[in-house]
Design an enzyme around this catalytic site. Structure first.
Site, mmCIF file in Angstrom:
data_model
loop_
_atom_site.group_PDB
_atom_site.id
_atom_site.type_symbol
_atom_site.label_atom_id
_atom_site.label_comp_id
_atom_site.label_asym_id
_atom_site.label_seq_id
_atom_site.Cartn_x
_atom_site.Cartn_y
_atom_site.Cartn_z
ATOM 1 N N ASP A 1 -7.200 3.366 -3.049
ATOM 2 C CA ASP A 1 -7.913 3.454 -1.757
ATOM 3 C C ASP A 1 -8.115 4.930 -1.413
ATOM 4 O O ASP A 1 -7.150 5.671 -1.267
ATOM 5 C CB ASP A 1 -7.092 2.759 -0.665
ATOM 6 C CG ASP A 1 -7.830 2.683 0.672
ATOM 7 O OD1 ASP A 1 -8.963 3.191 0.777
ATOM 8 O OD2 ASP A 1 -7.243 2.105 1.617
ATOM 9 N N LYS B 1 -2.862 5.203 -2.561
ATOM 10 C CA LYS B 1 -3.826 6.017 -1.838
ATOM 11 C C LYS B 1 -4.188 7.211 -2.712
ATOM 12 O O LYS B 1 -3.312 7.801 -3.369
ATOM 13 C CB LYS B 1 -3.203 6.513 -0.525
ATOM 14 C CG LYS B 1 -2.908 5.386 0.459
ATOM 15 C CD LYS B 1 -4.186 4.861 1.073
ATOM 16 C CE LYS B 1 -3.912 3.941 2.244
ATOM 17 N NZ LYS B 1 -5.142 3.452 2.869
ATOM 18 N N LYS C 1 -10.202 -6.596 8.165
ATOM 19 C CA LYS C 1 -9.132 -6.310 9.129
ATOM 20 C C LYS C 1 -9.640 -6.789 10.480
ATOM 21 O O LYS C 1 -10.720 -6.366 10.906
ATOM 22 C CB LYS C 1 -8.867 -4.801 9.221
ATOM 23 C CG LYS C 1 -8.277 -4.174 7.972
ATOM 24 C CD LYS C 1 -8.131 -2.668 8.133
ATOM 25 C CE LYS C 1 -7.502 -2.061 6.884
ATOM 26 N NZ LYS C 1 -7.586 -0.586 6.877
ATOM 27 N N GLU D 1 -11.237 1.160 -3.389
ATOM 28 C CA GLU D 1 -11.517 0.913 -1.971
ATOM 29 C C GLU D 1 -12.104 2.152 -1.297
ATOM 30 O O GLU D 1 -11.565 3.246 -1.402
ATOM 31 C CB GLU D 1 -10.196 0.502 -1.291
ATOM 32 C CG GLU D 1 -10.329 0.071 0.158
ATOM 33 C CD GLU D 1 -8.992 -0.436 0.722
ATOM 34 O OE1 GLU D 1 -8.067 -0.726 -0.075
ATOM 35 O OE2 GLU D 1 -8.864 -0.513 1.947
ATOM 36 N N SER E 1 0.858 -1.181 0.000
ATOM 37 C CA SER E 1 0.000 0.000 0.000
ATOM 38 C C SER E 1 0.895 1.232 0.000
ATOM 39 O O SER E 1 1.661 1.434 0.932
ATOM 40 C CB SER E 1 -0.890 -0.038 1.252
ATOM 41 O OG SER E 1 -1.616 1.167 1.387
ATOM 42 N N LYS F 1 -1.204 -0.988 -4.350
ATOM 43 C CA LYS F 1 -2.365 -0.145 -4.028
ATOM 44 C C LYS F 1 -1.843 1.266 -3.835
ATOM 45 O O LYS F 1 -0.846 1.469 -3.145
ATOM 46 C CB LYS F 1 -3.020 -0.675 -2.756
ATOM 47 C CG LYS F 1 -3.912 0.299 -2.010
ATOM 48 C CD LYS F 1 -4.745 -0.420 -0.945
ATOM 49 C CE LYS F 1 -4.753 0.321 0.377
ATOM 50 N NZ LYS F 1 -5.527 -0.370 1.424
ATOM 51 N N GLY G 1 -4.427 -4.004 6.070
ATOM 52 C CA GLY G 1 -3.335 -3.808 7.033
ATOM 53 C C GLY G 1 -3.477 -2.475 7.729
ATOM 54 O O GLY G 1 -4.192 -1.585 7.257
ATOM 55 N N ASP H 1 -13.917 -1.021 3.160
ATOM 56 C CA ASP H 1 -13.000 -1.190 4.292
ATOM 57 C C ASP H 1 -13.703 -0.597 5.515
ATOM 58 O O ASP H 1 -14.413 -1.300 6.253
ATOM 59 C CB ASP H 1 -11.665 -0.492 3.948
ATOM 60 C CG ASP H 1 -10.658 -0.443 5.089
ATOM 61 O OD1 ASP H 1 -10.986 -0.841 6.220
ATOM 62 O OD2 ASP H 1 -9.510 0.021 4.869
#
Ligand code: OSB
Ligand code: MG
Length: 370
Positions: free
Chosen positions: A188, A163, A262, A213, A135, A161, A290, A238
């Site tokens: 995400d 952000k 998670k 996400e 990530s 991934k 994570g 998420d």
């Protein structure tokens, strides 16, 4: 399982590089580590709440309070035969799922050590190594993002991934896709958009992403269902999925087509497994998220991700992606096929480096009732 003593430690660990998301940037990561004692067996658990309430309303401070004043007293006086008893025992305490999850994790660790079986074996995990990705936080410039992604690809991560946040989304994703046309890529947003502002994300549908996400608010299953109808790319939730009920409702209203699990967010491993099973029945693929865990939480994540319906790579990177020095003796390393081995020793399968732990401990509290 008679727990005689619980020790809380507030840890602050320096990240190798700052991690920026739509809710802020951090250079250090806080967590509350739990040490639970049963006779001569020690169990470890990690509460993933950070210093600030950005990702969740929980913080290291709220976790500390809820553990000290509510959860630890229940567990120390309580009668637990297996970790599955934990969730019903603490169900009367509303919310505070990260606090609960950390304490439950310590019980799983003890349980595994008692049974002399790894967490993976106990929960029925079917893989001994799991697919992982990395990530990547928001970078100062697009060129830096492409370079950072390139570095991780060179290290062997086969799923990336990135952000995103408003103003740092389509252009950035396009640049990464253009530089690396064939990689498994996902984004995400950490709740940074509304149904209206998410319109600008529509071009993402052309980039062959694995998923998008959590674009919208954490309390907003309905608008996610409206948004999913406008995208071909699967939306993945998420922050919005805290309970079995959220999971069922999200599936029923097609608020997403993938779910990130998670343990911390859902209140522990037993709930994470239940959500995994429900998704499996409905053919909703899941993957393990994570929270920049220490080796303790990372070990639990690897065991969870060994369950059969974890069919997408997890945000479980190697230790050296996060920290120069971890608090576990074990260091998790990336295999050449973009997997990480699931711990095989009893319980979480980790041991603690006491000196490393001391160096990052900023507060400590021992709770016992003789
Ligand atoms: O949204 O998945 C998230 C880290 C902190 C809080 C929220 C998230 C993340 C990550 C990092 O994406 C995942 C990792 O541990 O590598
Ligand atoms: Mg996320």
């Amino acid at each position: 399982m008679k727990i005689s003593q619980i020790t809380l430690r507030h840890l602050r660990m320096k990240l190798k590089s700052p991690f920026e998301t739509s809710f802020g940037s951090i250079a250090t990561r806080d967590c509350v580590l739990i040490e639970a004692q049963m006779d001569d067996i020690t169990g470890w658990g990690e509460c993933v709440a950070d210093r600030d309430p950005g990702y969740s309303y929980e913080t290291a401070g709220t976790v500390w309070h809820v553990l000290k004043d509510f959860l630890a007293p229940i567990i120390i006086e309580g009668d637990i035969s297996t970790p599955h008893d934990f969730h019903p025992m603490v169900d009367k305490i509303r919310g505070h799922l990260m606090a609960k999850s950390g304490l439950e994790m310590a019980l799983w660790d003890i349980w595994g050590k008692l049974e002399k079986r790894s967490l993976r074996e106990i929960i029925g995990g079917t893989r001994t190594r799991v697919d992982v990705g990395v990530s990547v936080g928001i970078q100062p410039q697009t060129e830096a993002l492409v370079k950072t992604v390139g570095n991780y690809l060179n290290q062997g991560y086969q799923r990336i991934k990135i952000k995103i946040k408003p103003g740092r989304d389509v252009h950035e994703t396009q640049a990464v896709r253009h530089a690396f046309p064939d990689i498994r890529l996902q984004v995400d947003a950490n709740s940074a958009y509304t149904l209206e502002t998410a319109e600008r994300l529509l071009p993402l549908d052309e980039f062959g992403l694995l998923l998008i996400e959590q674009p919208l608010g954490e309390d907003d299953l309905w608008d996610h269902s409206q948004l999913q109808r406008r995208f071909r790319t699967p939306i993945c939730l998420d922050e919005s999925i805290l309970t079995m009920r959220h999971t069922r409702q999200a599936i029923e209203m097609v608020a997403c087509r993938v779910i990130n699990i998670k343990t911390g967010r859902v209140g522990g491993l037993s709930q994470a497994i239940a959500i995994h099973d429900l998704c499996s029945q409905h053919h909703i693929p899941v993957w393990c998220g994570g929270m920049l865990e220490t080796g303790v939480g990372r070990a639990a994540n690897l065991a969870l991700a060994s369950l059969p319906n974890f069919t997408l790579p997890g945000d479980i990177s190697a230790t050296d992606r996060y920290y120069d020095e971890d608090i576990t003796d074990q260091c998790f390393i990336l295999n050449p096929d973009s997997t990480i081995d699931v711990p095989a020793l009893p319980g979480l399968g980790i041991t603690i480096n006491a000196h490393a732990l001391d160096r990052v401990t900023i507060d400590r509290l021992r709770i016992s009732y003789a």
